[in-house]
Design an enzyme around this catalytic site. Structure first.
Site, PDB file in Angstrom:
ATOM      1  N   ARG A 190     -81.527 -15.879   1.220  1.00  0.00           N
ATOM      2  CA  ARG A 190     -80.724 -16.633   2.176  1.00  0.00           C
ATOM      3  C   ARG A 190     -79.869 -15.795   3.113  1.00  0.00           C
ATOM      4  O   ARG A 190     -79.397 -16.295   4.137  1.00  0.00           O
ATOM      5  CB  ARG A 190     -79.799 -17.598   1.411  1.00  0.00           C
ATOM      6  CG  ARG A 190     -80.473 -18.907   1.059  1.00  0.00           C
ATOM      7  CD  ARG A 190     -79.417 -19.955   0.734  1.00  0.00           C
ATOM      8  NE  ARG A 190     -78.872 -19.774  -0.597  1.00  0.00           N
ATOM      9  CZ  ARG A 190     -77.652 -20.166  -0.960  1.00  0.00           C
ATOM     10  NH1 ARG A 190     -76.843 -20.733  -0.087  1.00  0.00           N
ATOM     11  NH2 ARG A 190     -77.227 -19.992  -2.190  1.00  0.00           N
TER      12      ARG A 190
ATOM     13  N   ASP B 249     -89.637 -17.597  -8.741  1.00  0.00           N
ATOM     14  CA  ASP B 249     -88.465 -17.941  -9.536  1.00  0.00           C
ATOM     15  C   ASP B 249     -88.826 -17.855 -11.012  1.00  0.00           C
ATOM     16  O   ASP B 249     -89.974 -18.103 -11.386  1.00  0.00           O
ATOM     17  CB  ASP B 249     -87.984 -19.353  -9.196  1.00  0.00           C
ATOM     18  CG  ASP B 249     -86.600 -19.605  -9.750  1.00  0.00           C
ATOM     19  OD1 ASP B 249     -85.621 -19.294  -9.052  1.00  0.00           O
ATOM     20  OD2 ASP B 249     -86.487 -20.067 -10.906  1.00  0.00           O
TER      21      ASP B 249
ATOM     22  N   TYR C 296     -82.152 -21.965 -19.754  1.00  0.00           N
ATOM     23  CA  TYR C 296     -82.337 -23.018 -18.757  1.00  0.00           C
ATOM     24  C   TYR C 296     -83.114 -24.199 -19.340  1.00  0.00           C
ATOM     25  O   TYR C 296     -82.812 -25.357 -19.074  1.00  0.00           O
ATOM     26  CB  TYR C 296     -83.066 -22.466 -17.525  1.00  0.00           C
ATOM     27  CG  TYR C 296     -82.229 -21.496 -16.732  1.00  0.00           C
ATOM     28  CD1 TYR C 296     -81.314 -21.960 -15.779  1.00  0.00           C
ATOM     29  CD2 TYR C 296     -82.322 -20.127 -16.937  1.00  0.00           C
ATOM     30  CE1 TYR C 296     -80.532 -21.075 -15.057  1.00  0.00           C
ATOM     31  CE2 TYR C 296     -81.550 -19.232 -16.210  1.00  0.00           C
ATOM     32  CZ  TYR C 296     -80.653 -19.710 -15.281  1.00  0.00           C
ATOM     33  OH  TYR C 296     -79.869 -18.842 -14.570  1.00  0.00           O
TER      34      TYR C 296
ATOM     35  N   ARG D  76     -83.391  -9.712  -5.241  1.00  0.00           N
ATOM     36  CA  ARG D  76     -83.233 -10.841  -4.302  1.00  0.00           C
ATOM     37  C   ARG D  76     -83.195 -10.379  -2.850  1.00  0.00           C
ATOM     38  O   ARG D  76     -82.499 -10.976  -2.010  1.00  0.00           O
ATOM     39  CB  ARG D  76     -81.978 -11.651  -4.660  1.00  0.00           C
ATOM     40  CG  ARG D  76     -82.316 -13.111  -4.963  1.00  0.00           C
ATOM     41  CD  ARG D  76     -81.082 -13.947  -5.259  1.00  0.00           C
ATOM     42  NE  ARG D  76     -80.619 -13.812  -6.622  1.00  0.00           N
ATOM     43  CZ  ARG D  76     -79.366 -14.008  -7.031  1.00  0.00           C
ATOM     44  NH1 ARG D  76     -78.429 -14.351  -6.177  1.00  0.00           N
ATOM     45  NH2 ARG D  76     -79.040 -13.870  -8.295  1.00  0.00           N
TER      46      ARG D  76
ATOM     47  N   ARG E 256     -87.475 -21.179   4.988  1.00  0.00           N
ATOM     48  CA  ARG E 256     -87.003 -22.093   3.939  1.00  0.00           C
ATOM     49  C   ARG E 256     -86.892 -23.514   4.469  1.00  0.00           C
ATOM     50  O   ARG E 256     -87.212 -24.489   3.770  1.00  0.00           O
ATOM     51  CB  ARG E 256     -85.641 -21.598   3.432  1.00  0.00           C
ATOM     52  CG  ARG E 256     -84.952 -22.481   2.398  1.00  0.00           C
ATOM     53  CD  ARG E 256     -85.669 -22.427   1.075  1.00  0.00           C
ATOM     54  NE  ARG E 256     -85.191 -23.469   0.169  1.00  0.00           N
ATOM     55  CZ  ARG E 256     -85.588 -24.731   0.211  1.00  0.00           C
ATOM     56  NH1 ARG E 256     -86.453 -25.136   1.125  1.00  0.00           N
ATOM     57  NH2 ARG E 256     -85.128 -25.614  -0.658  1.00  0.00           N
TER      58      ARG E 256
END
Lengths: 342, 342
Positions: free
Chosen positions: A27, A73, A149, A23, A36
């Site tokens: 962010r 992702d 998921y 990652r 973003r």
């Protein structure tokens, strides 16, 4: 001379380990937050090749990592299969859950590559833009983790729906896993064809399964994927990450055919040296919270990891993804410490 | 003849293992939900001896387990220390976070036992009400796990505040841990004096720490607590539960002095036999999701656990607490299968 990451993944020991971070595009970087904000949803960012390329390259420019990992992702695969996937701001991913044999019918592995064209376009652009010495890593979620998921409809603590299915009706759960194996092979293969030089399989929730289920739903599907990819792309190294698998890391390494394993934060490194690094390259395992803290604790942890894993092939990385609270200066400190540039 | 659980915890092998289940008193039982509705908050339920006694006894009446575990919560210790703790319905616990050396000042380990009088009253009532052959287990959270809630102010995924503190300022974090060691010893000792015959220490978040931090903040405080308790109550066995510790279970067993370890769901049992059960009694480790599913998968898992651990001291249990979605009939099926009563 081959790129550093590729040399280590081929089994070579280097005095200074190559470094990249899970990652690393994200962010915690102000330049990421700026891009973003321009994209609509999170999936829009993944599916706009120009933006995905930009955020993938940002940490390379800033920190000079030895590898870039495609910004994407693990849930693009269910999206490509035809499941509805969306990201609620601040709430994590949501999916219309798949819970029965009937729900599986519409999921089409042969649709994935066509649907995910923009992802492969980003791969090509990134590869073209990267400095010669930087390796491009493609990735996918491993079937068990992606299935959690898909079946839960999002994140979960207990995985009761996914486990309920595999315990009560293993034959139809196997159909889901087979679709995921096929979709994952297609997706990773397309990434290689577009320019990815290394692949990583993330099995983030591997620790949730008891031993027998781990063998059946983590090791077996991973072995199937690795086998098929090795057939198509024998020169492309594959890194597996069965996070939290503890002792079962040994069987995972022995039985799946991966070239390297990513070590979670909690694995004792003495054992890693004896039981894993003898057989494959290892990658890890600084605590992301130590990177947030910085300072002496981080420096001590870096020195310990470097020293303990110095006798064999080692890629420096975290034990899990960077968290948004990470100060970018600490990442610069980390890279300098790993490279002994102070 | 001594009670079955006590015999096994003393190292004896029994043909039919004693059985109890973590969180056996809880929301999956309609009779629990009825009592819960009468109490105000969750802590009110813990602090009303009559109600705490009733819910502790419910699963004993219904299933005839070999042990009862006091109905309480690991957060009564921070509450006893003077931290504000409350339970938001459907949101989990909340605490006014403790994050600095200054925040530690008001926390008073010598206040805990006076504050938690109703808990010990419940212990006494439960002990008096239990059938002769049923053992009463008292418990507490281990310091690291309790500290995560105290520092984060509730549940957490990353434990960034707690880890940030121990990485940046280990000396004041040690003060917090020392207060927790002292408070935990006092709390467990008072439970023994009120009638608890066995103690369990829950270190639910042990897996979050890298090896060095695990040694310092899981093994060391546990060893201190076990040492002090053995001095005061040498005959009371102590079960440790360093959930998710993987390989470090071995060091935990070798170094803390516990009489038994509770095994999480993911530990491979062959390794457990070789490395843990040689030294201490083991307890576990059915997947709570298999108990929700029931049927053949559950029966197979039970048979495998019983058979694999049959050569040494074994207490049948889950690998984690019962979840609210568990059908009570499956619990009855489990008890019958463990006892071979069909």
């Amino acid at each position: 001379m081959a790129k550093k990451l590729l040399r280590v993944l081929a089994g070579e020991r280097l005095d200074t380990p190559p470094i990249w971070l899970m990652r690393q595009a994200g962010r915690y970087l102000p330049e990421y937050r700026e891009v973003r904000a321009k994209a609509g949803t999170f999936l829009d960012l993944c599916y706009q090749p120009e933006l995905a390329t930009e955020v993938t390259l940002q940490p390379i420019r800033r920190f000079g990592f030895d590898a870039a990992i495609l910004f994407s992702d693990i849930l693009v695969v269910p999206d490509g299969l035809g499941q509805q996937v969306w990201f609620q701001e601040g709430e994590g991913p949501k999916l219309t859950p798949v819970r029965t044999a009937a729900d599986l019918k519409p999921l089409a592995p042969d649709r994935v590559v066509a649907h995910l064209g923009p992802v492969y376009e980003a791969v090509g652009r990134i590869r073209a833009a990267l400095p010669d010495e930087v390796t491009l890593i493609g990735f996918a979620g491993a079937p068990w983790t992606v299935a959690t998921y898909m079946v839960e409809g999002g994140s979960s603590r207990d995985f009761l729906h996914a486990k309920g299915w595999l315990y009560r009706e293993p034959s139809s759960f196997r159909e889901l896993m087979q679709k995921l194996v096929e979709a994952t092979v297609r997706h990773l293969s397309a990434q290689v064809e577009a320019g990815a030089e290394v692949l990583q399989l993330f099995d983030t929730w591997a620790s949730a399964l008891p031993e027998a289920a781990f063998r059946e739903w983590v090791i077996e599907p991973t072995r199937a994927i690795v086998g098929e990819l090795k057939g198509k792309h024998p020169a492309v190294p594959i890194i597996g990450f069965p996070r939290g698998a503890g002792l079962l890391y040994r069987d995972y390494v022995a039985e799946t055919g991966v070239d390297a394993v990513s070590l979670d934060t909690s694995l004792p490194l003495g054992w890693v040296v004896d039981e894993l690094q003898q057989h494959v390259a290892v990658q890890g395992n600084l605590d992301p919270a130590a990177l947030v803290a910085g300072g002496k604790a981080m420096q001590d942890a870096i020195a310990n990891i470097k020293q303990t894993l110095a006798g064999g092939p080692h890629v420096f990385n975290l034990g899990h993804g960077i968290v948004p609270q990470t100060p970018p200066e600490h990442v610069a400190d980390l890279v300098a410490a790993v490279r002994d540039v102070r």
